[in-house]
Motif scaffolding. Structure first.
Motif, PDB file in Angstrom:
ATOM      1  N   SER A 129     -20.107  -8.949   8.419  1.00 50.87           N
ATOM      2  CA  SER A 129     -19.885  -9.302   7.100  1.00 50.87           C
ATOM      3  C   SER A 129     -19.905 -10.521   5.913  1.00 50.87           C
ATOM      4  CB  SER A 129     -17.873  -9.040   7.897  1.00 50.87           C
ATOM      5  OG  SER A 129     -17.668  -8.788   9.211  1.00 50.87           O
ATOM      6  N   THR A 148     -21.068 -16.369  10.473  1.00 50.40           N
ATOM      7  CA  THR A 148     -21.757 -15.156  11.048  1.00 50.40           C
ATOM      8  C   THR A 148     -21.563 -14.223  10.819  1.00 50.40           C
ATOM      9  OG1 THR A 148     -22.041 -16.031  13.109  1.00 50.40           O
ATOM     10  CG2 THR A 148     -23.816 -17.736  11.309  1.00 50.40           C
ATOM     11  N   TYR A 185     -26.640 -19.007  15.516  1.00 51.64           N
ATOM     12  CA  TYR A 185     -26.261 -19.417  14.370  1.00 51.64           C
ATOM     13  C   TYR A 185     -26.760 -19.945  13.505  1.00 51.64           C
ATOM     14  CZ  TYR A 185     -22.296 -16.293  16.517  1.00 51.64           C
ATOM     15  OH  TYR A 185     -21.793 -14.534  16.568  1.00 51.64           O
ATOM     16  N   ILE A 211     -13.447 -11.289  10.326  1.00 49.37           N
ATOM     17  CA  ILE A 211     -12.363 -11.382  11.682  1.00 49.37           C
ATOM     18  C   ILE A 211     -13.549 -10.405  12.790  1.00 49.37           C
ATOM     19  CG2 ILE A 211     -10.684 -12.017  10.578  1.00 49.37           C
ATOM     20  CD1 ILE A 211      -9.875  -8.962  11.353  1.00 49.37           C
ATOM     21  N   THR A 271     -15.457  -9.455  23.230  1.00 44.03           N
ATOM     22  CA  THR A 271     -16.227 -10.110  21.891  1.00 44.03           C
ATOM     23  C   THR A 271     -17.666 -10.182  22.284  1.00 44.03           C
ATOM     24  OG1 THR A 271     -14.578 -11.858  20.985  1.00 44.03           O
ATOM     25  CG2 THR A 271     -16.550 -12.245  20.684  1.00 44.03           C
ATOM     26  N   ASN A 278     -20.962  -8.219  20.381  1.00 46.79           N
ATOM     27  CA  ASN A 278     -22.006  -8.768  20.027  1.00 46.79           C
ATOM     28  C   ASN A 278     -23.117  -8.561  20.275  1.00 46.79           C
ATOM     29  OD1 ASN A 278     -20.054 -10.150  18.081  1.00 46.79           O
ATOM     30  ND2 ASN A 278     -20.615 -12.320  18.752  1.00 46.79           N
ATOM     31  N   MET A 313     -18.873 -22.226  11.240  1.00 46.90           N
ATOM     32  CA  MET A 313     -18.087 -22.153  12.332  1.00 46.90           C
ATOM     33  C   MET A 313     -18.038 -22.508  13.460  1.00 46.90           C
ATOM     34  SD  MET A 313     -15.618 -19.175  10.556  1.00 46.90           S
ATOM     35  CE  MET A 313     -13.750 -19.530  10.017  1.00 46.90           C
TER      36      MET A 313
HETATM   37  N1  LIG Z   1     -17.772 -15.781  16.060  1.00 44.12           N
HETATM   38  C1  LIG Z   1     -18.467 -14.629  14.861  1.00 44.12           C
HETATM   39  C2  LIG Z   1     -17.575 -13.972  13.971  1.00 44.12           C
HETATM   40  O1  LIG Z   1     -16.769 -15.528  13.426  1.00 44.12           O
HETATM   41  C3  LIG Z   1     -16.996 -13.388  12.595  1.00 44.12           C
HETATM   42  O2  LIG Z   1     -15.631 -12.993  11.601  1.00 44.12           O
HETATM   43  C4  LIG Z   1     -16.963 -11.979  14.226  1.00 44.12           C
HETATM   44  C5  LIG Z   1     -17.465 -10.709  13.284  1.00 44.12           C
HETATM   45  O3  LIG Z   1     -18.571 -10.526  12.773  1.00 44.12           O
HETATM   46  P1  LIG Z   1     -19.148  -9.226  12.349  1.00 44.12           P
HETATM   47  O4  LIG Z   1     -19.015  -9.851  10.820  1.00 44.12           O
HETATM   48  O5  LIG Z   1     -20.242  -8.952  12.086  1.00 44.12           O
HETATM   49  O6  LIG Z   1     -18.337  -7.785  12.630  1.00 44.12           O
HETATM   50  O7  LIG Z   1     -18.468 -12.175  14.747  1.00 44.12           O
HETATM   51  C6  LIG Z   1     -18.329 -13.488  15.097  1.00 44.12           C
HETATM   52  O8  LIG Z   1     -17.862 -13.032  16.904  1.00 44.12           O
END
Ligand SMILES: N[C@@H]1[C@@H](O)[C@H](O)[C@@H](COP(=O)(O)O)O[C@@H]1O
Length: 381
Positions: A44, A41, A85, A138, A166, A170, A71
């Motif tokens: 990216s 998710t 997700y 990532i 994180t 998020n 994942m």
């Molecule tokens: N668990 C997910 C990851 O799997 C993802 O790679 C990351 C990056 O998110 P973004 O692509 O929005 O930076 O977000 C979350 O932490």
């Protein structure tokens, strides 16, 4: 490690989407031999999903015989929460293609027994024959799935506490309100990802540049779990220029030159397709016997994880193979390196004996002050 650098997000996403389409088409999946795709998710992969949907709509690719495993998933928010997700995947991808809902696997962050849910998920991946291609993004701290800094590189699907970085990153999906972001998640482990036959990672934007630098230019480290890909036989990272900002100029030039040379020689910077994926069902793992049901201490039932004894027996490398490193196969280090002494029932004495005192002249007095010998008491030392 292959690193493909594209000018921007769109061209990087296009590369990844084309790559996945090519893999699935060449594989020619059938109901008996489906293509097993691991999915992430985050923002990216959004461009990749958009292009895959377009390709499906133009009839170029079908997901009829594709099985997916996501994942990760947050713990404790409803399945239909706008930021779950589940919601993300159905809105961004699954609802727009011809995938069978029964072929979609996403961890249940509301399962009554979360540990049993993780064990079940690993068993489902094994039963599907393993993951053919794991697509990943990532985190800014270099995490893959939700394998935060400090995660064991031998980890499997499990409950994981999220790092503050994180949660903060998020929070943009939760009205920038950190308090609304779940603090725990279910996630596949580093080892689960490394066992995929192929791993493709999309890395976009300057905020991912420090993580990419650590993962490409530094050593393997549990503090940057993406770096574990250095141990995988077929890892591919596709990034945009912004994500390379912390890389050495020399590194960027090197990876670009590899791609350029490969193209001028008339082949893509990939292994020959026949070596990477096979249409032969004989190359898939045989179906597992019916799972044994075990009863957990709290009365719930689940299937046990498979032992680490498999996957040594294929002499020919026709398809990308799971990592075989002894370290990374160690699902249980205790089982992998059994103590040669019989283990004591007493935790206090459950230590490896150190007989150094015997080698010291006059060491009798020291005996017992070093690590105790099983079966003897420390009383009176
Ligand atoms: N668990 C997910 C990851 O799997 C993802 O790679 C990351 C990056 O998110 P973004 O692509 O929005 O930076 O977000 C979350 O932490």
């Amino acid at each position: 490690m292959r690193l493909i650098i594209r000018d921007g997000e769109d061209s990087a996403s296009l590369y990844v989407a084309n790559y996945i389409v090519e893999r699935i088409k060449y594989f020619a999946p059938t109901p008996e031999n489906p293509f097993v795709l691991g999915l992430p998710t985050g923002s990216s992969p959004l461009g990749v999903y958009r292009i895959l949907v377009d390709r499906y709509k133009t009839g170029e690719i079908s997901f009829e015989n594709v099985v997916t495993f996501n994942m990760d998933e947050y713990i404790g928010i409803p399945r239909d929460h706008p930021q779950s997700y589940h919601t993300f995947m159905w809105q961004s991808f699954f609802s727009h293609v011809n995938i069978h809902p029964r072929n979609v696997h996403i961890l249940d962050g509301n399962a009554p027994n979360l540990e049993a849910e993780c064990i079940r998920y690993e068993a489902q991946i094994k039963a599907a024959g393993g993951i053919d291609l794991f697509l990943a993004g990532i985190g800014e701290d270099g995490h893959i799935a939700f394998n935060e800094p400090g995660s064991s590189l031998a980890s499997r699907t499990r409950v994981k506490t999220l790092a503050y970085d994180t949660v903060l990153a998020n929070s943009r999906f939760f009205d920038n309100d950190v308090s609304q972001v779940p603090k725990m998640a279910l996630t596949v482990g580093v080892q689960t990802v490394l066992e995929a036959r192929e791993v493709v990672v999309v890395v976009l934007g300057a905020r991912k540049a420090p993580a990419l630098q650590h993962c490409i230019e530094e050593g393997v480290s549990h503090m940057w779990t993406l770096s574990s890909l250095q141990l995988h036989p077929h890892p591919l990272i596709v990034c945009d220029e912004d994500a390379t900002l912390e890389l050495k100029v020399k590194t960027v030039k090197y990876f670009k030159s590899i791609e350029r040379v490969a193209l001028t020689q008339g082949f893509e910077q990939i292994l020959p397709t026949t070596l990477r994926t096979s249409t032969s069902t004989a190359l898939k793992k045989p179906p597992l016997p019916p799972p044994t049901i075990i009863t957990l201490p709290n009365g719930d039932t689940s299937t046990p994880p498979e032992s680490a004894s498999e996957s040594e027996d294929s002499p020919a490398i026709f398809a990308p193979q799971p990592v075989k490193s002894r370290l990374l196969r160690a699902s249980s280090p205790a089982a992998e390196y059994p103590l040669r002494v019989s283990r004591s029932a007493s935790p206090e004495l459950d230590l490896i004996p150190d007989r150094m005192a015997e080698r010291i002249i006059g060491g009798e007095a020291l005996r017992g002050r070093l690590t105790p010998t099983p079966g003897t008491s420390r009383t009176g030392v």
